[in-house]
Every structure is written in structure tokens, then in C-alpha cells.
Design an enzyme around this catalytic site. Structure first.
Site, PDB file in Angstrom:
ATOM      1  N   ASP A 166     -11.683  -5.428  -4.204  1.00 59.47           N
ATOM      2  CA  ASP A 166     -10.495  -5.598  -3.367  1.00 59.47           C
ATOM      3  C   ASP A 166      -9.226  -5.266  -4.161  1.00 59.47           C
ATOM      4  OD1 ASP A 166      -9.079  -6.276  -1.107  1.00 59.47           O
ATOM      5  OD2 ASP A 166     -10.056  -8.219  -0.861  1.00 59.47           O
ATOM      6  N   ASP A 186      -8.597  -5.543   7.831  1.00 56.12           N
ATOM      7  CA  ASP A 186      -8.682  -7.002   7.916  1.00 56.12           C
ATOM      8  C   ASP A 186      -8.639  -7.458   9.369  1.00 56.12           C
ATOM      9  OD1 ASP A 186      -9.047  -7.656   5.331  1.00 56.12           O
ATOM     10  OD2 ASP A 186      -7.006  -8.360   4.931  1.00 56.12           O
TER      11      ASP A 186
HETATM   12  C1  GLA Z   1      -8.451  -9.324   1.510  1.00 54.77           C
HETATM   13  C2  GLA Z   1      -9.696  -8.691   2.092  1.00 54.77           C
HETATM   14  C3  GLA Z   1     -10.460  -9.715   2.902  1.00 54.77           C
HETATM   15  C4  GLA Z   1     -10.836 -10.874   2.009  1.00 54.77           C
HETATM   16  C5  GLA Z   1      -9.586 -11.455   1.368  1.00 54.77           C
HETATM   17  C6  GLA Z   1      -9.945 -12.496   0.335  1.00 54.77           C
HETATM   18  O1  GLA Z   1      -7.547  -9.648   2.495  1.00 54.77           O
HETATM   19  O2  GLA Z   1      -9.374  -7.589   2.873  1.00 54.77           O
HETATM   20  O3  GLA Z   1     -11.607  -9.150   3.468  1.00 54.77           O
HETATM   21  O4  GLA Z   1     -11.727 -10.427   1.025  1.00 54.77           O
HETATM   22  O5  GLA Z   1      -8.808 -10.458   0.736  1.00 54.77           O
HETATM   23  O6  GLA Z   1      -8.818 -13.020  -0.263  1.00 54.77           O
END
Ligand code: GLA
Length: 726
Positions: free
Chosen positions: A477, A547
Site C-alpha cells: 500500500d 477504496d
Molecule cells: C488503504 C487501502 C485499504 C486499506 C487501508 C488500511 O486505504 O486502500 O484497502 O488497506 O489503507 O489502512
């Protein structure tokens, strides 16, 4: 596929069975763009370039007032002289001089596609390719520019990049190091890009070109969710199924620019490359700088064909070879079902239930390390939180593996929290500029990936977790953009190199880790599609698309991304209702239709689902497994544009099967009768629809269409599966 050089007429003709690209040499010095489009059986240069005495023109040969580089279609710009349009490169020497004079020197043709040093690029393996190298030289300062073009035998794809070389005795500064440029003779095209935001990625923008520059870019340190490093020029009449479309995509994950300039005489210059606004490179004597690679895609059958070209290229020549045709597991991701709130016990319970339903991979998302009970701490401290997981990650991974599931783990490696042991130990490891506060985003700072010690530290973190072989999936990420882009590891006159060096550092880490652990499936993520670009895809074959997990929003986001990327690259999960991001309620069936149209998984609390829903989930999983090969590796076609009511339809096809997905969007009164044409089924074949047993001919479905049943209610949808009979 051939690259021909016509000695007498001085031009190169690159062609395969469908496409031609022609480059001229003018006055033995200047490289011109002569043609890009449908294959020409042969080319005779009947149309000479128009030499016209234009007002305000400047002339490289004083006596020839009708010869001006500012009015000719070029393959690369000139600098500080002669051509006033968008430039593809810029040097500055140590006297401040910013003029160069590159002229044609020689060419070479290679029967292969060379790789790019330190940068990802599409591969030429298992496919015939040829590469043309055109060498241009500035004799005054002993600079050289190598324009590289690779053509593929069976794909309507050309790749381009530029290598900038300093053969002089002194360092010179490269202020702009573009990847490609060309001039089309017309400007009656539509200009198409993908734009968006966090949770609203990949919207399609389409408007006619107009005089002046139309430009998209990123200065955020990543390719960004705001704009994809891509533009297309399309005939204004071009549809999904017809018309000429040119696509340009940059294989790069940092700051980019992609632009088109309609100039005074109605031609259009296209240019792509690293964004010069945040770039400079000190090119030492006897060194070279390699630009990222640009992909040029030609379709004379509309946007679906453009997408097919990109999908095939990326799936077979870009993602790591071992993932090219490997089926991806159905996963349960812990994030939306738990956020930071879980224990070893609850995770094991969830994994047990997941296994019963047929899920194949359990992914533990954020919250497992340091003291990470919210998003304000611990990034950089990649050791397990024993309060939550007293027996550690290895034990958890083993327990889950023994249940018959694979185990995956979330990391945000490029970040550092101010509240972390790593920050106490190495404050100099974060990006910063002396005397200025470090701006936080999501209460975190960014590690300085231009530094070798930081790169080595991160490689070692992955060695720690991956060497036991128990973790078979990593979600990588990256949740904020870069600010105070300066490095304590570089000299003053190299601070403007940091943005690009960051990307090079990232690529070095990714190349090392993914080569060392080829069995580990890496999923790219940057708050969803914040760094979804072909550069990242070279290491990680799939991306958490957004997201936003609401099915209706997702159908639009996945629709947009499908212009460039095949569904197997688009992570798509069924989540709870009301949806956590936007509060909408959609039926489980519709959530399934949209999520299974991507790289399928679940991201919800299974324990909170009703018995009926759990039974339905079990059936969904069985259905997906039956059709996984078709969905992940068949051809994907958009059958209608995404409309205002959010209805859409798409089709997966391979040699034996087809799967149609229809999503209705909002209910509407006085519904019109819709016959949906499948267009891409085998015209010669008969198809049997699995549920009803109805038989159709491919041509009937393609041309007369399929009668869409009347649907009542919002956000409903259906799928139809067809088996090919003959
Ligand atoms: C980001 C990712 C999510 C999740 C969060 C965790 O927003 O896109 O899928 O993994 O971080 O903090």
C-alpha cells in the site's frame, strides 16, 4: 513485421500485418513523422512534406525561407532554436546555455527488444520484435540522443523511449527527458483521458481537441488517482466497436506529463514523459539517462480493440511471467470487516468460516504491527503487535495454511509514522528540506526511497517475512503523496532528482523482492487506484482498484480502467451494506456481478452475514471457480457505454464459453425495449444459454441482440452464461 530503410528516399517504414509507422530524414539531418496508422503495403513518399514560407518562421538554412522546423511534423523537438512547440527534452550546461543542435547521425536495427536500465518496460520475449535505434548527435557539446522504437509482430503496439548520453568531458543538466513525441498532420480528434480522485478513479473524459495545449500531469510523486499517465486521440465518430483510436500510455509510476498541442497550422503534437516541473538530472560526463518507455497503441476498430491491444500486451509482456496465466485465488481481506479491531482468535475464526465457504486466501490487512490501533502510529516498525497476535505472524500463517488456506499480509513500506521507533532512530530517512516543517498526510511521512540504505532496509524487511515461504501474498500500500521532496543523501545540485530517484529506488526494491520471491503474489494499492499504472504492473500483476467498494460506483470505475487493464488486474471485493464509503444498499447478487467481473474477493465480516447470505456466498464462490479461467483470462468487451442511470453491460469470451454481465442501475419508468448486441461472439458458432437451455447463433446475438428482461427496482442485474456448441 519489418523495419525497412529506404536509402534513396531516406525514410524508415516500421510495419506489421495491420499497422505502419513511417519516419523520414529531412535534409540528411532532421527526423520527421510521416505516418502512423493502418498498414501500408508499401510507401513511396509521393506526398512530399510541404515547404512553405511562413510568417515568423525561423530557418536552419538562411537561404531556404520555405524550410522551417517549426512547421514540419517531427519525431523529436529542437531546443532553444527552430521549433516553438512543446518540447521533448531540454539540456542546460554549466554556463547556463540551453541551446542544442541535434542532427541525424546513423541508425541501427536490432532483432529484439532491449530492456531498459533500472526501469520497467514491456518484454519482447515469445514474440517477434524488431527495434529501430535512431542516433542524433549534438557535435558542439558531444551529446547523443538515441530514439528507440520497437514493433511487435502480432500486436498493434509500438514502444518508444529515449536515451540521453553525455560523451563530453563535463557534467550537463537534463531539465526535461521526455519519452516520446510525434506530430499528427490533423487536429480533428477527440482528446481522451482518465481522471478521478480517491474513491472515484478512472472517469473517462472526452472532448474535441482545440487550439493550444491540453495536458494532464502529476506532481504528487506518484502517477496518482487524479490522472492516469495516458491519453488517446480518437476520430470524433469512434465508438467501442468502430473508428480509429490512438492510445499513448507511459510505463512510469511517478510525476508524468501527457499532452497534446494543436498548433497554428492545425497539426497536433503528442508528448509524454517524466514531468519536467519536478525533474532535473545531473548527467555526468560519460553517463547516460534512460527515459521511461511509452506504449503507442493503434486501433481502427474503436475502443474495444484499443483495450484488447493493451490487455494482451500487459498480460503477456508486462506482468511477471509466472503470473501471466496463473489463476488468482479468491480472497477474504480483513480490512472492512475488522479495521484495526481484531485478535488472533477472531482472525482464526474468520479464516475457518472463509475456508468452509470455499475462499482460498486470507489476507490480514492493516493493524497487525507495532502499536497500530488506528492510523496515527507505527509505520516503519514492521514487527508484530503481540497484544493482538501473541503467537506472531509465522504461527498465524502456519495455522491458516494448515486449514488449507493461503495467507497474505498488508504492508505500507514506503511510509514512516512520526510515532515510531524507526523515526526515532532514523529521522534523516524521511523526505525533507532543511528548515521547513515536514507536512504530514494521514499523519504519516514518506521514506526517502532515493537512499540506498532505505531501499536495503525495506528489502530486508521483506526477507524477514517472506523467506519462510509461509506468506504467499503481499498487499503493498502507499497512502499519501510526496511533499518536501528533498533528500539528505544528495548534493545541493541534485535535489531536483529526488522525485525520479524515489521511483527508481521503488523499482529497485520491487525488482529485488519480486525476483527473490517469485511465488508471492503482490497486489498493488495506493488507497485503491492511487498508483495504478503500467510501471507498478511490471512487478505486481493486480491492483486494489479503488477504496470505494460500492458495486454501482465500482461498475463505473472498473469500466474506466478496463480501457487499459484486463479484469484480472482489477481487485474487486464484495463488501457490507450499507456500503462503508457511500452508504448505498445494493443486493448481494449485484455486488457479486460487479466484484466477480474483476479479481474476485470478499471484504466483510462473514460472521455478521445471515445464514441465507452465507449460503448464497458459498454458491457465488462455486460459480466463480467454474468460470474463473474465462473471467481472468478470456477477452473482455464493453457492450454499452456507462450511462447516467449507471447501467452497463460487458462480456467475457474465450474459445469455449461466454459470460454476459448486465447491471441495470437505477429503475426507470416507461422502460424502453432493449436488445443488447454481443458483437464479439463467434459468428459461425451456436451458443447454448446454461440456465434456460436456449440455443442462439453467435451472429444472432451479435447483430439482432439479446432481449433484456424487464427489471424492477434499483441496482439489479443478472449474468448469462453461454457454452459454444460448434
Ligand atoms: C488503504 C487501502 C485499504 C486499506 C487501508 C488500511 O486505504 O486502500 O484497502 O488497506 O489503507 O489502512
Amino acid at each position: 513485421m519489418t523495419i525497412l530503410f529506404d536509402e534513396q528516399q531516406q525514410f524508415f517504414h516500421l510495419s506489421n500485418s495491420t499497422m505502419s509507422y513511417i519516419i523520414g530524414i529531412e535534409k540528411e539531418k532532421y527526423i520527421t513523422h510521416l505516418y502512423f496508422g493502418q498498414r501500408l503495403e508499401s510507401y513511396h513518399k509521393v506526398n512530399q512534406l510541404p515547404y512553405i514560407d511562413r510568417g515568423f518562421a525561423t530557418n536552419p538554412i538562411n537561404e531556404e525561407r520555405n524550410f522551417s522546423l517549426n512547421a514540419l511534423p517531427l519525431e523529436t523537438s529542437t531546443q532553444g532554436s527552430l521549433d516553438f512547440r512543446i518540447s521533448n527534452y531540454q539540456f542546460r550546461n554549466n554556463t547556463g546555455g540551453r541551446v542544442t543542435n541535434f542532427i541525424y547521425d546513423h541508425y541501427e536495427i536490432l532483432d529484439e527488444k532491449p530492456t531498459l536500465s533500472g526501469l520497467p518496460s514491456v518484454r519482447g520475449e515469445n514474440e517477434q520484435t524488431q527495434t529501430l535505434e535512431i542516433y542524433l548527435v549534438d557535435h558542439q557539446q558531444q551529446l547523443e540522443m538515441v530514439l528507440r522504437y520497437t514493433i511487435y509482430e502480432t500486436l498493434d503496439i509500438l514502444t518508444r523511449s529515449v536515451e540521453y548520453r553525455n560523451h563530453g568531458t563535463q557534467a550537463i543538466y537534463l531539465e526535461n527527458a521526455g519519452s516520446m513525441m510525434l506530430d499528427f498532420p490533423r487536429s480533428d480528434y477527440d482528446f481522451i483521458t482518465l481522471y478521478g480522485a480517491h474513491t472515484n478513479e478512472a472517469n473517462i473524459a472526452r472532448q474535441p481537441l482545440h487550439p493550444g495545449i491540453q495536458k494532464i500531469e502529476s506532481v504528487r510523486g506518484t502517477s496518482s488517482p487524479q490522472h492516469q499517465p495516458f491519453l488517446a486521440l480518437a476520430d470524433s465518430q469512434a465508438t467501442e466497436d468502430s473508428g480509429v483510436v490512438y492510445g499513448f500510455h507511459l510505463i512510469y509510476s511517478g510525476n508524468f506529463v501527457a499532452q497534446a498541442e494543436v498548433e497554428q497550422y492545425g497539426s497536433t503534437r503528442v508528448q509524454l514523459g517524466i514531468n519536467p516541473e519536478t525533474f532535473e538530472w545531473k548527467l555526468e560526463a560519460s553517463t547516460a539517462f534512460q527515459s521511461p518507455e511509452a506504449v503507442l497503441n493503434f486501433s481502427n476498430r474503436g475502443f474495444n480493440q484499443l483495450s484488447q491491444n493493451f490487455h494482451t500486451l500487459y498480460q503477456t509482456h508486462l506482468v511477471p511471467t509466472q503470473w501471466s496465466q496463473t489463476e488468482r485465488p479468491i480472497l477474504l481481506n480483513s480490512w472492512e470487516g475488522n479495521y484495526f479491531d481484531f485478535t488472533q482468535e477472531t482472525i482464526i475464526q474468520q479464516a475457518t468460516l472463509a475456508k468452509e465457504l470455499g475462499i482460498e486466501l486470507f489476507v490480514l490487512d492493516d493493524g497487525w504491527f507495532g502499536e497500530r490501533n488506528d492510523d496515527t502510529t507505527s509505520l516503519g516498525d514492521w514487527s508484530v503487535d503481540k497484544n493482538k497476535l501473541p503467537d506472531g505472524i509465522d504461527h498465524l500463517a502456519t495455522t491458516i495454511q494448515e486449514m488449507g488456506l493461503q495467507f497474505g499480509l498488508w504492508f505500507e513500506p514506503e511510509m514512516i509514522s512520526e510515532k515510531s521507533d524507526l523515526y526515532k532512530k532514523h529521522p534523516e530517512w524521511s523526505l525533507q528540506v532543511s528548515g521547513y516543517p515536514q507536512t504530514q498526510g494521514r499523519q504519516q511521512l514518506v521514506l526517502d526511497l532515493s537512499r540506498r540504505d532505505v531501499q536495503d532496509y525495506l528489502i530486508q524487511v521483506f526477507d524477514t517475512y517472506l523467506s519462510s515461504g509461509k506468506i504467499t501474498y503481499i498487499k503493498w500500500d502507499m497512502n499519501r503523496h510526496l511533499t518536501e521532496v528533498g533528500s539528505f543523501g544528495l548534493a545541493h545540485d541534485q535535489q531536483k532528482e529526488v522525485s525520479h530517484r524515489y521511483v527508481l529506488g521503488l523499482y529497485r526494491i520491487l525488482a529485488t523482492v519480486t525476483t527473490r520471491y517469485p511465488q508471492v503474489l503482490f497486489e498493488n494499492c495506493s488507497s485503491g487506484g492511487g498508483r495504478f499504472d503500467p510501471g507498478m504492473m511490471a512487478y505486481m500483476p493486480q491492483t486494489w482498484t479503488s477504496d470505494n467498494s460500492d458495486a454501482i460506483c465500482r461498475s463505473k470505475i472498473q469500466y474506466g480502467y478496463s480501457l487499459l487493464y484486463p479484469p484480472v488486474m482489477l481487485g474487486a471485493h464484495i463488501s457490507e451494506v450499507p456500503n462503508h464509503q457511500i452508504g448505498r444498499e445494493t443486493p448481494l447478487e449485484t455486488r457479486f456481478l460487479i466484484a466477480m467481473s474483476g479479481n474476485f474477493g470478499y471484504e466483510l465480516s462473514l460472521e455478521r452475514q445471515t445464514k441465507e447470505d452465507l449460503a448464497a456466498i458459498k454458491e457465488q464462490i462455486a460459480f466463480y471457480k467454474t468460470h474463473r479461467k474465462l473471467i481472468q483470462f478470456g477477452s473482455f468487451y464493453r457492450l454499452k457505454p456507462f450511462d447516467e442511470q449507471a447501467s452497463t453491460a460487458w462480456l467475457f469470451v474465450n474459445d469455449t464459453d461466454a459470460l454476459l454481465i448486465y447491471s441495470h442501475g437505477l429503475a426507470r419508468p416507461a422502460q424502453t425495449v432493449e436488445y443488447l448486441k454481443t458483437t464479439y461472439l463467434d459468428e459461425e458458432a451456436l451458443y447454448k444459454e446454461t440456465q434456460t437451455g436456449n440455443i442462439y447463433s453467435g451472429s444472432e446475438l451479435n447483430h439482432a441482440g439479446l432481449l433484456i428482461p424487464r427489471i424492477k427496482g434499483d441496482f439489479k442485474g443478472f449474468s448469462l452464461h453461454f457454452t459454444k456448441l460448434s
